[in-house]
Design a protein around this motif. Structure first.
Motif, short mmCIF file in Angstrom:
data_model
loop_
_atom_site.label_atom_id
_atom_site.label_comp_id
_atom_site.label_asym_id
_atom_site.label_seq_id
_atom_site.Cartn_x
_atom_site.Cartn_y
_atom_site.Cartn_z
N GLN A 87 36.54 -34.20 44.80
CA GLN A 87 37.93 -33.80 44.99
C GLN A 87 38.80 -34.15 43.79
O GLN A 87 39.76 -33.44 43.47
N ARG A 88 38.43 -35.25 43.09
CA ARG A 88 39.18 -35.59 41.88
C ARG A 88 38.98 -34.55 40.79
O ARG A 88 39.91 -34.18 40.08
N LEU A 89 37.75 -34.06 40.69
CA LEU A 89 37.49 -33.03 39.68
C LEU A 89 38.18 -31.72 40.04
O LEU A 89 38.63 -30.98 39.16
N LEU A 90 38.27 -31.44 41.36
CA LEU A 90 38.94 -30.22 41.77
C LEU A 90 40.44 -30.28 41.56
O LEU A 90 41.08 -29.29 41.21
N GLU A 118 31.99 -41.68 48.37
CA GLU A 118 32.20 -41.81 46.92
C GLU A 118 31.96 -40.47 46.20
O GLU A 118 32.71 -40.10 45.30
N LYS A 119 30.92 -39.77 46.61
CA LYS A 119 30.66 -38.47 46.00
C LYS A 119 31.79 -37.48 46.29
O LYS A 119 32.18 -36.70 45.42
N GLU A 120 32.29 -37.53 47.52
CA GLU A 120 33.37 -36.61 47.88
C GLU A 120 34.65 -36.93 47.14
O GLU A 120 35.40 -36.03 46.76
#
Length: 420
Positions: free
Chosen positions: A142-145, A136-138
């Motif tokens: 990746q969504r923010l990136l 979930e953290k990843e």
């Protein structure tokens, strides 16, 4: 690898670390493996020489990971567990210190690269739950990136007067040094997308407090508190803080002033003292006198040259004094007898008309032993010894009668009596 190749970022600048431990890495090109401290940050493996090292020496991106397989070859170290990472371009052999560590490394690597918990691994329920949290953290990372960065909050043209473009530490120093001018200011947030309110109060020393002010999705700004407060503009945010504090907070206003005179510091060469000097203002330009008349040269036909000054214009003649009327002559005479001093500016008013009334004649002096009958002016000369004052001639002009000096007449009469 030599320490000179450490060109990577420090640990504080890397993504969140999910798992770390010792691994021995050996690629096809490497003849011998190296035991390195490995950290799984995001979907990248970072390798360090030791646990205390802050800068990594190598990194391996797991986005190119295809699969992970166990290596069944026997090793002298029975506790060591081998596995191979099959990448798109190469294969990398890894050796974990134990079988349990190998299963954890395989599970974390596959979870961050495939974003799913692998079902073929022998994992405990707690380990599976931990991998789900990491997934979930990843996904969020990746969504923010992948999404474009949020726009930075630009400084508006109508910012409150207590806004200062300073950091958190600079704001505290500014409020402490200028506590007389105010104890509240608005500044940019540390993330560059929000603002912050910094306050200072003296309670046995300076006490600073910081409040975050973020932009709302619906518009306006929100003060992040236990019960958030929404305001339309930043001016409303400052006014809200002033109202909630009952006027205890005062906006910090830094008045900019300009010098009105030029001052500079100069060092005395003799004694080395420094003095503040102010240059004198330039004196006004004195009036220029008119130019003197130049000489004029005149050349004649015979070759002679004459030099002379140009003629100056003659001064304007003064007008003659006005004549005094006859009706003012008698008044002027009485005024001269009554007052001993006459104003010079008004002297022209008391001048007599000499043509209208001539002065009385001067009597000649008598010689010794001579007796002569004295007759007042205007009277007939007779040989009689009597006083001839009873008969006054009628043909005497009026102006002559008025100018008879009585004092002279009395003097003549007294002299005559004495002679008789």
């Amino acid at each position: 690898m030599a320490a000179s190749n450490r060109i990577g970022r420090g640990r504080s600048q890397l993504p969140t670390c999910y798992y770390e431990g010792f691994l021995e890495k050996k690629s096809i090109k490497d003849k011998m493996g190296r035991k390195l401290w490995t950290s799984l940050c995001g979907n990248v493996l970072f390798f360090y020489n030791n646990t205390k090292d802050n800068v990594y020496i190598e990194k391996l991106d797991l986005s190119d990971l295809v699969s992970v397989n166990d290596d069944r070859c026997r090793d002298r170290n029975l506790d060591a567990a081998r596995f191979t990472l099959h990448m798109k371009n190469e294969d990398i052999k890894m050796i974990a210190p134990s079988l349990e560590a190998r299963e954890l490394w395989k599970g974390f690597m596959l979870s961050v690269s495939k974003l799913s918990v692998p079902s073929s691994l022998n994992l405990l329920p707690g380990q599976i739950h931990m991998m789900r949290e990491i997934i979930e953290k990843e996904k969020i990372r990746q969504r923010l990136l992948s999404s474009p960065p949020p726009p930075l909050v630009t400084v508006q043209s109508d910012m409150p007067p207590c806004y200062h473009n300073v950091t958190r530490v600079e704001a505290e120093y500014l409020l402490e040094r200028n506590s007389v001018r105010g104890n509240l200011l608005l500044r940019p947030g540390h993330d560059g997308t929000s603002f912050a309110l910094t306050t200072c109060q003296d309670i046995n020393g300076p006490v600073f407090k910081h409040y975050r002010v973020s932009r709302s999705h619906e518009g306006g700004f929100t003060i992040a508190l236990e019960t958030p407060i929404t305001c339309e503009t930043l001016h409303d945010v400052v006014n809200c803080m002033l109202k909630k504090s009952n006027g205890v907070y005062v906006p910090l206003l830094m008045e900019e002033h300009y010098e009105k005179s030029i001052t500079f510091i100069e060092t005395n060469k003799e004694n080395g003292e420094r003095n503040v000097l102010c240059p004198k203002a330039p004196s006004p330009t004195p009036p220029v006198p008119p130019p003197k008349p130049a000489f004029v040269e005149t050349k004649h036909e015979n070759g002679e040259t004459s030099v002379h000054l140009p003629r100056c214009p003659s001064p304007t003649p003064l007008p003659p004094p006005k004549p005094v009327p006859r009706n003012q002559t008698s008044q002027s005479e009485t005024n001269t007898h009554e007052t001993a001093y006459i104003n010079v500016s008004n002297a022209g008013e008391y001048e007599m008309d000499q043509t209208a009334c001539p002065p009385p004649p001067v009597l000649p002096r008598l010689q010794a032993g001579e007796k002569k009958i004295l007759v007042p002016p205007g009277y007939c000369k007779t040989t009689s010894q009597r006083n001839g004052l009873s008969r006054v001639p009628k043909n005497i002009p009026k102006c002559e009668r008025k100018h008879v000096d009585i004092s002279e007449l009395l003097e003549v009469l007294n002299r005559r009596r004495n002679q008789e």
